[in-house]
Design a protein around this motif. Structure first.
Motif, PDB file in Angstrom:
ATOM      1  N   TYR A 111       0.827  -1.211   0.000  1.00 32.10           N
ATOM      2  CA  TYR A 111       0.000   0.000   0.000  1.00 32.10           C
ATOM      3  C   TYR A 111       0.859   1.258   0.000  1.00 32.10           C
ATOM      4  CZ  TYR A 111      -2.696   3.825   1.977  1.00 32.10           C
ATOM      5  OH  TYR A 111      -3.251   5.056   2.199  1.00 32.10           O
ATOM      6  N   GLU A 112       1.956   1.225   0.752  1.00 32.33           N
ATOM      7  CA  GLU A 112       2.840   2.395   0.787  1.00 32.33           C
ATOM      8  C   GLU A 112       3.411   2.689  -0.602  1.00 32.33           C
ATOM      9  OE1 GLU A 112       3.201   4.387   3.268  1.00 32.33           O
ATOM     10  OE2 GLU A 112       1.975   3.180   4.626  1.00 32.33           O
ATOM     11  N   LYS A 113       3.731   1.661  -1.336  1.00 36.44           N
ATOM     12  CA  LYS A 113       4.231   1.859  -2.694  1.00 36.44           C
ATOM     13  C   LYS A 113       3.120   2.294  -3.646  1.00 36.44           C
ATOM     14  CE  LYS A 113       8.163  -1.315  -2.468  1.00 36.44           C
ATOM     15  NZ  LYS A 113       9.179  -0.314  -2.887  1.00 36.44           N
ATOM     16  N   TYR A 114       1.933   1.742  -3.445  1.00 36.27           N
ATOM     17  CA  TYR A 114       0.807   2.126  -4.297  1.00 36.27           C
ATOM     18  C   TYR A 114       0.389   3.578  -4.051  1.00 36.27           C
ATOM     19  CZ  TYR A 114      -4.047   2.218  -5.990  1.00 36.27           C
ATOM     20  OH  TYR A 114      -5.228   2.556  -6.621  1.00 36.27           O
ATOM     21  N   ARG A 115       0.472   4.013  -2.812  1.00 37.54           N
ATOM     22  CA  ARG A 115       0.091   5.384  -2.473  1.00 37.54           C
ATOM     23  C   ARG A 115       1.044   6.389  -3.096  1.00 37.54           C
ATOM     24  NH1 ARG A 115       1.570   8.819   1.512  1.00 37.54           N
ATOM     25  NH2 ARG A 115       2.938   7.219   2.385  1.00 37.54           N
ATOM     26  N   CYS A 133      -8.113   8.021 -17.508  1.00 36.75           N
ATOM     27  CA  CYS A 133      -7.855   7.571 -16.138  1.00 36.75           C
ATOM     28  C   CYS A 133      -7.165   8.652 -15.313  1.00 36.75           C
ATOM     29  CB  CYS A 133      -7.015   6.301 -16.149  1.00 36.75           C
ATOM     30  SG  CYS A 133      -7.911   4.834 -16.703  1.00 36.75           S
ATOM     31  N   GLN A 134      -6.642   9.669 -15.972  1.00 31.19           N
ATOM     32  CA  GLN A 134      -6.081  10.842 -15.306  1.00 31.19           C
ATOM     33  C   GLN A 134      -4.985  10.482 -14.308  1.00 31.19           C
ATOM     34  OE1 GLN A 134      -9.439  12.877 -13.630  1.00 31.19           O
ATOM     35  NE2 GLN A 134     -10.270  13.487 -15.622  1.00 31.19           N
ATOM     36  N   GLY A 135      -4.044   9.654 -14.747  1.00 25.88           N
ATOM     37  CA  GLY A 135      -2.880   9.320 -13.911  1.00 25.88           C
ATOM     38  C   GLY A 135      -3.197   8.417 -12.737  1.00 25.88           C
ATOM     39  N   GLN A 136      -4.085   7.501 -12.902  1.00 25.38           N
ATOM     40  CA  GLN A 136      -4.447   6.574 -11.830  1.00 25.38           C
ATOM     41  C   GLN A 136      -3.265   5.653 -11.510  1.00 25.38           C
ATOM     42  OE1 GLN A 136      -7.132   6.010  -9.857  1.00 25.38           O
ATOM     43  NE2 GLN A 136      -6.048   4.266  -8.959  1.00 25.38           N
ATOM     44  N   PRO A 137      -2.864   5.517 -10.229  1.00 23.86           N
ATOM     45  CA  PRO A 137      -1.787   4.570  -9.884  1.00 23.86           C
ATOM     46  C   PRO A 137      -2.201   3.133 -10.200  1.00 23.86           C
ATOM     47  CG  PRO A 137      -2.118   6.161  -8.127  1.00 23.86           C
ATOM     48  CD  PRO A 137      -3.250   6.347  -9.085  1.00 23.86           C
ATOM     49  N   TYR A 181       5.849 -15.538 -18.021  1.00 25.11           N
ATOM     50  CA  TYR A 181       5.501 -14.192 -18.456  1.00 25.11           C
ATOM     51  C   TYR A 181       6.206 -13.175 -17.558  1.00 25.11           C
ATOM     52  CZ  TYR A 181       1.669 -16.606 -20.832  1.00 25.11           C
ATOM     53  OH  TYR A 181       0.933 -17.462 -21.616  1.00 25.11           O
ATOM     54  N   THR A 182       6.420 -12.030 -18.112  1.00 25.32           N
ATOM     55  CA  THR A 182       6.981 -10.940 -17.316  1.00 25.32           C
ATOM     56  C   THR A 182       5.848 -10.204 -16.609  1.00 25.32           C
ATOM     57  OG1 THR A 182       6.900  -9.461 -19.231  1.00 25.32           O
ATOM     58  CG2 THR A 182       8.957 -10.646 -18.839  1.00 25.32           C
ATOM     59  N   VAL A 183       6.217  -9.327 -15.692  1.00 24.10           N
ATOM     60  CA  VAL A 183       5.241  -8.620 -14.889  1.00 24.10           C
ATOM     61  C   VAL A 183       4.541  -7.544 -15.713  1.00 24.10           C
ATOM     62  CG1 VAL A 183       6.873  -6.883 -14.056  1.00 24.10           C
ATOM     63  CG2 VAL A 183       4.886  -7.473 -12.658  1.00 24.10           C
ATOM     64  N   ASN A 184       3.277  -7.309 -15.408  1.00 18.92           N
ATOM     65  CA  ASN A 184       2.478  -6.237 -16.008  1.00 18.92           C
ATOM     66  C   ASN A 184       1.891  -5.377 -14.900  1.00 18.92           C
ATOM     67  OD1 ASN A 184       1.744  -8.868 -18.033  1.00 18.92           O
ATOM     68  ND2 ASN A 184       2.523  -7.013 -18.998  1.00 18.92           N
ATOM     69  N   VAL A 185       1.253  -4.288 -15.288  1.00 16.26           N
ATOM     70  CA  VAL A 185       0.602  -3.418 -14.317  1.00 16.26           C
ATOM     71  C   VAL A 185      -0.885  -3.350 -14.650  1.00 16.26           C
ATOM     72  CG1 VAL A 185       2.624  -2.051 -13.704  1.00 16.26           C
ATOM     73  CG2 VAL A 185       1.280  -1.397 -15.683  1.00 16.26           C
ATOM     74  N   PHE A 186      -1.695  -3.355 -13.599  1.00 17.75           N
ATOM     75  CA  PHE A 186      -3.154  -3.382 -13.726  1.00 17.75           C
ATOM     76  C   PHE A 186      -3.712  -2.055 -13.221  1.00 17.75           C
ATOM     77  CE2 PHE A 186      -7.262  -4.156 -11.619  1.00 17.75           C
ATOM     78  CZ  PHE A 186      -8.002  -4.604 -12.701  1.00 17.75           C
ATOM     79  N   CYS A 187      -4.605  -1.456 -14.026  1.00 22.37           N
ATOM     80  CA  CYS A 187      -5.228  -0.190 -13.649  1.00 22.37           C
ATOM     81  C   CYS A 187      -6.559  -0.475 -12.957  1.00 22.37           C
ATOM     82  CB  CYS A 187      -5.449   0.694 -14.876  1.00 22.37           C
ATOM     83  SG  CYS A 187      -6.291   2.254 -14.505  1.00 22.37           S
ATOM     84  N   LEU A 221      -7.280  -9.152  -5.109  1.00 22.58           N
ATOM     85  CA  LEU A 221      -7.523  -9.388  -3.689  1.00 22.58           C
ATOM     86  C   LEU A 221      -7.291  -8.116  -2.885  1.00 22.58           C
ATOM     87  CD1 LEU A 221      -8.216 -11.430  -1.453  1.00 22.58           C
ATOM     88  CD2 LEU A 221      -5.757 -11.985  -1.345  1.00 22.58           C
ATOM     89  N   TYR A 222      -6.356  -7.339  -3.308  1.00 23.64           N
ATOM     90  CA  TYR A 222      -6.076  -6.081  -2.609  1.00 23.64           C
ATOM     91  C   TYR A 222      -7.277  -5.135  -2.694  1.00 23.64           C
ATOM     92  CZ  TYR A 222      -3.930  -1.570  -1.562  1.00 23.64           C
ATOM     93  OH  TYR A 222      -3.653  -0.332  -1.026  1.00 23.64           O
ATOM     94  N   LEU A 223      -7.870  -4.999  -3.886  1.00 22.52           N
ATOM     95  CA  LEU A 223      -9.025  -4.113  -4.052  1.00 22.52           C
ATOM     96  C   LEU A 223     -10.262  -4.672  -3.369  1.00 22.52           C
ATOM     97  CD1 LEU A 223      -8.528  -3.123  -7.802  1.00 22.52           C
ATOM     98  CD2 LEU A 223      -7.995  -1.756  -5.778  1.00 22.52           C
ATOM     99  N   MET A 224     -10.397  -5.999  -3.317  1.00 22.04           N
ATOM    100  CA  MET A 224     -11.528  -6.590  -2.607  1.00 22.04           C
ATOM    101  C   MET A 224     -11.382  -6.424  -1.102  1.00 22.04           C
ATOM    102  SD  MET A 224     -11.967 -10.093  -4.829  1.00 22.04           S
ATOM    103  CE  MET A 224     -13.205 -10.760  -3.732  1.00 22.04           C
ATOM    104  N   THR A 225     -10.167  -6.472  -0.614  1.00 24.43           N
ATOM    105  CA  THR A 225      -9.923  -6.286   0.818  1.00 24.43           C
ATOM    106  C   THR A 225     -10.088  -4.829   1.223  1.00 24.43           C
ATOM    107  OG1 THR A 225      -8.343  -8.110   0.705  1.00 24.43           O
ATOM    108  CG2 THR A 225      -8.294  -6.756   2.684  1.00 24.43           C
ATOM    109  N   HIS A 226      -9.774  -3.917   0.318  1.00 27.37           N
ATOM    110  CA  HIS A 226      -9.889  -2.480   0.590  1.00 27.37           C
ATOM    111  C   HIS A 226     -10.838  -1.871  -0.451  1.00 27.37           C
ATOM    112  CE1 HIS A 226      -5.927  -3.775   2.117  1.00 27.37           C
ATOM    113  NE2 HIS A 226      -6.155  -2.905   3.112  1.00 27.37           N
ATOM    114  N   PRO A 227     -12.139  -2.036  -0.272  1.00 23.82           N
ATOM    115  CA  PRO A 227     -13.077  -1.515  -1.273  1.00 23.82           C
ATOM    116  C   PRO A 227     -13.071   0.005  -1.380  1.00 23.82           C
ATOM    117  CG  PRO A 227     -14.248  -2.292   0.669  1.00 23.82           C
ATOM    118  CD  PRO A 227     -12.825  -2.713   0.835  1.00 23.82           C
ATOM    119  N   ASP A 228     -12.630   0.686  -0.332  1.00 24.30           N
ATOM    120  CA  ASP A 228     -12.559   2.137  -0.413  1.00 24.30           C
ATOM    121  C   ASP A 228     -11.469   2.612  -1.370  1.00 24.30           C
ATOM    122  OD1 ASP A 228     -10.757   0.947   1.369  1.00 24.30           O
ATOM    123  OD2 ASP A 228     -10.355   2.873   2.348  1.00 24.30           O
ATOM    124  N   MET A 229     -10.594   1.702  -1.750  1.00 25.88           N
ATOM    125  CA  MET A 229      -9.528   2.049  -2.671  1.00 25.88           C
ATOM    126  C   MET A 229      -9.939   1.858  -4.127  1.00 25.88           C
ATOM    127  SD  MET A 229      -7.099   2.961  -0.632  1.00 25.88           S
ATOM    128  CE  MET A 229      -5.710   2.976  -1.750  1.00 25.88           C
TER     129      MET A 229
END
Length: 389
Positions: A259-263, A275-279, A292-298, A327-335
């Protein structure tokens, strides 16, 4: 007035008596000039004769000139030609008298009149000496600078090797490497629990050596390993830590660390315009390594993109797994962010492109159009059946 005239005549007599005496102490340069001019002349008066004729007119004025003006008078000495023979111009006599005056002045001071007493020689000499000293100092300092450069290069080369020793942890050193910004530091307590490492010994080669390296445990056979074997163990340690990292980030502590890195948008931002610069969050397409190599999810548009950095794009996607962002977004729905309302509509000269165009042949509008056409066909068939009845 008579006294004035008598006094002036006496002074002129004394000057005329002194002039032959000055000529007796003639310098070698004057002698060479006089002999050259006298020997090469076959017509016209000699330099000596011209000097005696103009001595009474020029001696007093030249003797009264300062040294710089006398030097200018010397430079104005020239040689002209008359009837094919060489003769000295009137300025030669003035130069001769000026040189005689310099000779007499130098004799009185105990110095040669041709000795350069200007400070330019001293200045030039000091400049040359100073330049030599500076060059010598530069040569002396050059090895020192080379030593500094070599030390800097050695420091850069050994920074990655000795970083773990300075920080006291292999995990901290690995996460601080360039390109590993996506990783968070896994607690050693989590790694030391064998339950969390279940099944990894069959995926990672040299599992025991790799685990000891990750936990900074001294290996008894470490000194006997060759460089090639050492590289293999280091590669295995990176794979082991990556797979442990994929399991750790789905725990509460791991999510808090991510979360600290995502913030701070350490994983990057969505390149989608609306998306206006959404992390974004890292995600893998497989839980098995080397696929596969790593990807990023918006989280806003649910789009999948490549990382911006090429170093990060080479990380294995299994080190983050397929579960973490969801799982991160399901655990933190406010995010969970709001989906963008705007959609891009292609236009040609301001007109929208019709769905039946080949432009949408392989896009999502194509299936919709086929479904519409299929519904029309089914409606026609039903009408035909109704008419037959």
């Amino acid at each position: 007035s008579m006294n004035h005239t008598t006094k002036g005549g006496a002074e002129e007599d004394e000057a005329s008596i002194d002039r032959p005496m000055k000529r007796k102490s003639e310098s070698p340069v004057d002698m060479m000039t006089r002999l050259t001019l006298a020997g090469g002349s076959t017509f016209g008066p000699s330099v000596e004769a011209q000097a005696e004729i103009s001595a009474s007119h020029t001696a007093d004025s030249l003797e009264a000139l300062p040294p710089n003006a006398r030097n200018d008078a010397q430079e104005d000495v020239g040689i002209g030609t008359f009837g094919g023979t060489k003769r000295a111009p009137t300025d030669a006599s003035e130069a001769s008298q000026a040189l005689q005056g310099l000779q007499s002045a130098g004799g009185a001071n105990g110095q040669s009149p041709f000795q350069n007493t200007s400070p330019s020689n001293n200045t030039t000499g000091n400049f040359i000496e100073r330049k030599a000293e500076l060059s010598q100092q530069a040569k002396d300092q050059q090895p020192v600078e080379e030593e500094y450069v070599e030390e800097d290069e050695e420091d850069e080369e050994s920074s990655e090797i000795s970083a773990s020793d300075e920080d006291g942890s292999w995990i901290t050193w690995f996460c601080s490497l360039r390109g590993n910004e996506f990783f968070c530091e896994v607690d050693e307590d989590y790694i030391q629990d064998d339950f969390n490492l279940t099944g990894l010994n069959g995926l990672v080669p040299h599992y025991d050596y790799a685990l000891d390296m990750v936990l900074d445990v001294e290996m008894p056979m470490e000194d006997s390993l060759t460089e090639e074997q050492q590289e293999i163990v280091e590669s295995a340690a990176e794979m082991l830590y990556g797979l442990i990292h994929a399991r750790y980030i789905v725990t509460n502590r791991g999510m808090h660390a991510m979360y600290e890195k995502y913030r701070t948008a350490s994983f990057g931002r969505c390149p989608h315009v609306f998306c206006q610069g959404q992390p974004v969050l890292p995600v893998g397409l497989s839980d098995l390594p080397r696929n596969y190599t790593v990807n990023v999810f918006c989280p806003r548009c649910h789009g999948l993109f490549f990382p911006k950095s090429t170093r990060q794009a080479n990380i294995d996607g299994a080190y983050f797994g397929t579960t973490f962002p969801h799982l991160y977004l399901m655990t933190h729905p406010d995010m969970v962010p709001v989906k963008p309302n705007q959609n891009y509509v292609p236009r040609v000269y301001g007109f929208k492109i019709h769905n039946s165009s080949l432009y949408y042949k392989y896009h999502h509008e194509g299936p919709q159009q086929s479904q519409i056409e299929g519904s029309h066909r089914s409606a026609r068939k039903s009408k035909n059946r109704h008419n037959r009845k």
